[in-house]
Design an enzyme around this catalytic site. Structure first.
Site, PDB file in Angstrom:
ATOM      1  N   CYS A  41     -16.573  -8.196 -30.320  1.00 38.36           N
ATOM      2  CA  CYS A  41     -16.092  -9.538 -30.031  1.00 38.36           C
ATOM      3  C   CYS A  41     -16.921  -9.969 -28.812  1.00 38.36           C
ATOM      4  CB  CYS A  41     -14.541  -9.772 -29.627  1.00 38.36           C
ATOM      5  SG  CYS A  41     -13.816  -9.460 -31.037  1.00 38.36           S
ATOM      6  N   HIS A  78     -10.291  -9.902 -35.637  1.00 37.92           N
ATOM      7  CA  HIS A  78      -9.702  -9.890 -34.366  1.00 37.92           C
ATOM      8  C   HIS A  78      -9.544 -11.494 -34.181  1.00 37.92           C
ATOM      9  CE1 HIS A  78     -11.226  -5.899 -32.850  1.00 37.92           C
ATOM     10  NE2 HIS A  78     -10.904  -5.616 -34.038  1.00 37.92           N
ATOM     11  N   CYS A 126     -13.444  -6.696 -27.121  1.00 31.82           N
ATOM     12  CA  CYS A 126     -14.269  -5.259 -27.414  1.00 31.82           C
ATOM     13  C   CYS A 126     -15.561  -5.655 -27.648  1.00 31.82           C
ATOM     14  CB  CYS A 126     -13.588  -4.693 -28.786  1.00 31.82           C
ATOM     15  SG  CYS A 126     -14.025  -5.836 -30.484  1.00 31.82           S
ATOM     16  N   GLU A 149     -10.395 -13.284 -31.630  1.00 33.57           N
ATOM     17  CA  GLU A 149     -11.600 -13.695 -31.024  1.00 33.57           C
ATOM     18  C   GLU A 149     -12.625 -14.203 -32.175  1.00 33.57           C
ATOM     19  OE1 GLU A 149     -10.561 -10.874 -30.195  1.00 33.57           O
ATOM     20  OE2 GLU A 149     -11.237 -10.179 -28.051  1.00 33.57           O
TER      21      GLU A 149
END
Length: 152
Positions: free
Chosen positions: A90, A57, A87, A59
């Site tokens: 993260c 991801h 999410c 992040e």
């Protein structure tokens, strides 16, 4: 009103540029930047498909890059700007890296940490949301609309 060079909006625009790269590579269009002392020290976008890695991801990639830049596993004094609400995974990464602040654009009402795990952030972390939310949301909505149209 003219926004400053070091404003939340200016940094979110940089995260949006990263999200656009993800969009162009058929990744869920999420972009992130980490800022320390009003300087961007890392940039990233979702690369889950490209790297065949569910943890890739924006992040996570931005946090890892910032930690490498600073030579530290902690990001005290840093801010994460991300186009979509993090999410749970993260949010956990922001907790462990001890980011001072998380600034996100669009809310993720289905999978965002505020719905799934509201206590996942470090207790000292500040949160700002809604920065350029319309632009951030539009990119994600457009991506999924495009994906649905391809399946027809």
């Amino acid at each position: 009103m003219i926004q400053g060079l070091h404003s939340d909006e200016a940094f979110m625009k940089e995260a949006l540029k990263q999200a656009q790269y993800a969009f162009e590579e058929n990744e869920v269009p999420v972009g992130a930047v980490v800022v320390c002392e009003n300087k961007i020290i890392s940039r990233a976008y979702n690369q889950v498909e490209k790297l065949n890695d569910v943890t890739a991801h924006a992040e996570i990639l931005a946090i890892t890059s910032a930690e490498n830049y600073l030579g530290s596993k902690y990001l005290a004094g840093c801010k994460l700007y991300v186009t979509l609400e993090p999410c749970t995974m993260c949010a956990g990464a922001t907790y462990w890296s001890q980011l001072d602040e998380i600034v996100f654009g669009a809310a993720d009402e289905k999978r965002g940490f505020s719905v799934m795990a509201p206590n996942a952030l470090h207790p000292k972390a500040k949160v700002k949301h809604g920065i350029l939310a319309d632009e951030c949301s539009y990119l994600v909505t457009s991506f999924f609309e495009q994906m649905r149209n391809k399946r027809k």
